[in-house]
Design an enzyme around this catalytic site. Structure first.
Site, mmCIF file in Angstrom:
data_model
loop_
_atom_site.group_PDB
_atom_site.id
_atom_site.type_symbol
_atom_site.label_atom_id
_atom_site.label_comp_id
_atom_site.label_asym_id
_atom_site.label_seq_id
_atom_site.Cartn_x
_atom_site.Cartn_y
_atom_site.Cartn_z
ATOM 1 N N GLY A 66 0.828 -1.195 0.000
ATOM 2 C CA GLY A 66 0.000 0.000 0.000
ATOM 3 C C GLY A 66 0.865 1.248 0.000
ATOM 4 O O GLY A 66 2.055 1.203 0.305
ATOM 5 N N CYS A 67 0.250 2.381 -0.336
ATOM 6 C CA CYS A 67 1.001 3.629 -0.463
ATOM 7 C C CYS A 67 1.619 4.067 0.863
ATOM 8 O O CYS A 67 2.825 4.318 0.947
ATOM 9 C CB CYS A 67 0.114 4.718 -1.046
ATOM 10 S SG CYS A 67 -1.428 4.969 -0.128
#
Length: 199
Positions: A66-67
């Site tokens: 994920g970011c």
């Protein structure tokens, strides 16, 4: 692979292809999915969580981080043996593009502009992802910034060693992660529209 989490979890990858899954469907241990994603994982197995600069993939099925997790792990993984694990706090802020394209009141201009707000405090799915990758728990709070894109994670630790030496060594040959000189701080404007990260 760019599907919703539950759709990606049941996707049957082609046998002769490299597949990078951008969803959260293969990022966590299967037992964590009911709590963090709201569904039982139907097909645990062969997917490999990978960040090329730190732990590159060996197989063809890759779970893309994920970011927020990417930002925090890039900052913390190289120094994890030189910090006191019980005191790690991650204060992260993201532009609106991080919220995806789904329509919701919290990403409308009227809510976002002239505002900064935390969200999913204590319930954000990247918290266990970061903890799983680092091997210790973290206190993670995401915030929404009134900008289109970009992400900034400020990580608070109690050091027990020289952190800069470890970061410099980890990213000495990286083309995308740059450890900034002493006194220079990361800025969104330098990394927006690039694949770069600043530490």
């Amino acid at each position: 692979l760019c599907l919703a989490n539950e759709q990606a979890a049941v996707f049957e990858p082609p046998a002769d292809a490299v597949v990078v899954d951008l969803s959260g469907a293969h990022r966590l241990e299967p037992s964590l999915y009911p709590q963090w994603y709201g569904f039982e994982h139907p097909r645990p197995g062969a997917w490999e969580y990978a960040i090329p600069e730190l732990f590159p993939p060996a197989g063809p099925l890759i779970a893309n981080p994920g970011c927020y997790a990417t930002a925090a792990i890039l900052a913390l993984a190289p120094i994890r043996d030189a910090i006191e694990n019980s005191t790690v706090v991650i204060d992260a802020k993201s532009g609106v593009s991080g919220a995806g394209r789904e329509l919701k009141a919290s990403s409308h201009a009227g809510f976002v502009l002239e505002n900064v707000s935390p969200y999913k405090v204590g319930t954000h799915q990247h918290a266990p992802e970061i903890a799983q990758a680092l091997g210790f728990p973290v206190c993670f709070v995401p915030h929404l910034l009134p900008v289109r894109r970009g992400l900034l994670a400020t990580c608070y630790v109690q050091p027990i060693g020289d952190l800069r030496l470890l970061l410099d060594a980890a990213y000495a040959t990286s083309n995308v992660v740059r450890v900034l000189p002493e006194g220079v701080v990361p800025e969104l404007s330098r990394v927006q529209h690039t694949d770069g990260a600043e530490i």
